[in-house]
Design an enzyme around this catalytic site. Structure first.
Site, PDB file in Angstrom:
ATOM      1  N   HIS A  23       0.828  -1.211   0.000  1.00 18.76           N
ATOM      2  CA  HIS A  23       0.000   0.000   0.000  1.00 18.76           C
ATOM      3  C   HIS A  23       0.865   1.266   0.000  1.00 18.76           C
ATOM      4  O   HIS A  23       2.034   1.221   0.409  1.00 18.76           O
ATOM      5  CB  HIS A  23      -0.844   0.048   1.282  1.00 18.76           C
ATOM      6  CG  HIS A  23      -1.970  -0.929   1.338  1.00 18.76           C
ATOM      7  ND1 HIS A  23      -2.230  -1.695   2.450  1.00 18.76           N
ATOM      8  CD2 HIS A  23      -2.933  -1.236   0.433  1.00 18.76           C
ATOM      9  CE1 HIS A  23      -3.297  -2.447   2.234  1.00 18.76           C
ATOM     10  NE2 HIS A  23      -3.740  -2.188   1.009  1.00 18.76           N
ATOM     11  N   CYS A  30      -2.881   0.290   9.971  1.00 21.72           N
ATOM     12  CA  CYS A  30      -3.979  -0.527   9.427  1.00 21.72           C
ATOM     13  C   CYS A  30      -4.902  -1.111  10.492  1.00 21.72           C
ATOM     14  O   CYS A  30      -5.988  -1.569  10.163  1.00 21.72           O
ATOM     15  CB  CYS A  30      -3.486  -1.612   8.501  1.00 21.72           C
ATOM     16  SG  CYS A  30      -2.058  -2.448   9.000  1.00 21.72           S
TER      17      CYS A  30
HETATM   18  C1  CIR Z   1      -3.943  -7.831   3.354  1.00 17.67           C
HETATM   19  O1  CIR Z   1      -3.138  -8.290   2.552  1.00 17.67           O
HETATM   20  O2  CIR Z   1      -4.960  -7.249   2.985  1.00 17.67           O
HETATM   21  C2  CIR Z   1      -3.666  -8.003   4.814  1.00 17.67           C
HETATM   22  N1  CIR Z   1      -3.034  -9.257   5.042  1.00 17.67           N
HETATM   23  C3  CIR Z   1      -2.814  -6.876   5.347  1.00 17.67           C
HETATM   24  C4  CIR Z   1      -3.495  -5.551   5.250  1.00 17.67           C
HETATM   25  C5  CIR Z   1      -2.689  -4.468   5.851  1.00 17.67           C
HETATM   26  N2  CIR Z   1      -3.378  -3.250   5.710  1.00 17.67           N
HETATM   27  C6  CIR Z   1      -2.793  -2.063   5.719  1.00 17.67           C
HETATM   28  O3  CIR Z   1      -1.580  -1.953   5.787  1.00 17.67           O
HETATM   29  N3  CIR Z   1      -3.562  -0.998   5.586  1.00 17.67           N
END
Ligand code: CIR
Length: 257
Positions: free
Chosen positions: A160, A247
């Protein structure tokens, strides 16, 4: 007093989506304990912490940042880029409807909140594998009407935009220049991560404070040398799920009723 919406860790966290990190075993109990400490840290910074019930059918549901963007004027319920994550939005929409007027990203658009970095009236949005052009166009239409400008930024080599850059203090960004072009953030003071800690660019600003992971000591030294004194949290198990400090919460101004 800011509100911080969080969601408890799913028992199924080990089956999370992974894009740029290798799968290793996750100790879910330890992840839950670290998450509890994270919630306490948010409370210690003055947040009213909302703790939504775990959604055990959705491994990544603890990463609430990806399912919504909360502005002062409204909230946007996203359509996450990973199909396995799309059902996470329903319960978050119900919660956010208590605090903001809701807008939604519709198919074929996709946006992950982890790609959205709001600094003042500018919304930087990562062009990533999770956030597509249609999603960015929808975001722009909603944001324009609310008086924000939207600035797309290509992201390469990481999940991201906020894996690559985050606002760490007023007017200051922490950045991995290998994953995002620093020219897009030329108007800000920039602190570069230590090259040996590529995932170190993600910190969570809460007012004048910043939460920062324990796992990046060399970048922490750089922050401290630049006059930034973070509150440290250990999120090592959630990092195995490609998570970071931003997140695990949605932090915004408001009052709990
Ligand atoms: C994903 O791949 O969607 C999750 N395992 C990790 C999401 C992390 N989100 C973020 O950094 N905003």
């Amino acid at each position: 007093m800011p509100i911080a919406i969080t969601r408890e860790v799913s028992r199924s966290l080990g089956a999370c989506e992974l894009s740029y990190v290798d799968r290793v075993a996750i100790d879910v109990e330890r992840a839950a304990a670290q998450h509890e400490a994270y919630r306490r840290a948010l409370a210690s910074l003055g947040c009213d912490v909302v703790s939504l019930a775990a959604e055990h059918d959705f491994p990544d549901a603890v990463f609430v940042e990806d399912v919504a963007i909360v502005l002062d004027e409204l909230a946007i319920v996203t359509r996450p880029g990973a199909p396995s994550r799309r059902a996470e939005v329903a319960s978050m929409a119900r919660e956010l409807a208590r605090h903001r007027t809701l807008k939604t990203i519709e198919p074929p658009g996709t946006v992950d909140g982890g790609d959205v970095l709001v600094i003042g009236r500018t919304i930087f949005v990562g062009e990533s594998a999770r956030t597509n052009a249609d999603g960015i166009a929808q975001l722009r239409a909603i944001a324009d009407a609310a008086g924000y400008s939207v600035q797309p930024v290509p992201v390469r080599g990481c999940l991201h935009l906020k894996t690559a850059v985050s606002e760490i203090a007023e007017g200051t960004v922490l950045i991995n220049r290998g994953w995002v072009d620093p020219a897009a953030f030329a108007e800000f003071r920039q602190i570069a991560i230590d090259p040996g800690e590529p995932h170190a660019a993600n910190g969570l600003r809460v007012g004048d404070a910043v939460l920062y992971p324990a796992s990046f000591p060399r970048t922490l030294e750089r922050l401290e040398a630049a006059g930034v004194a973070p509150v440290i949290v250990d999120l090592s198990e959630l990092q195995k799920a490609e998570g970071a400090v931003t997140c695990c919460s949605l932090v915004f101004s408001g009052t709990l009723t």
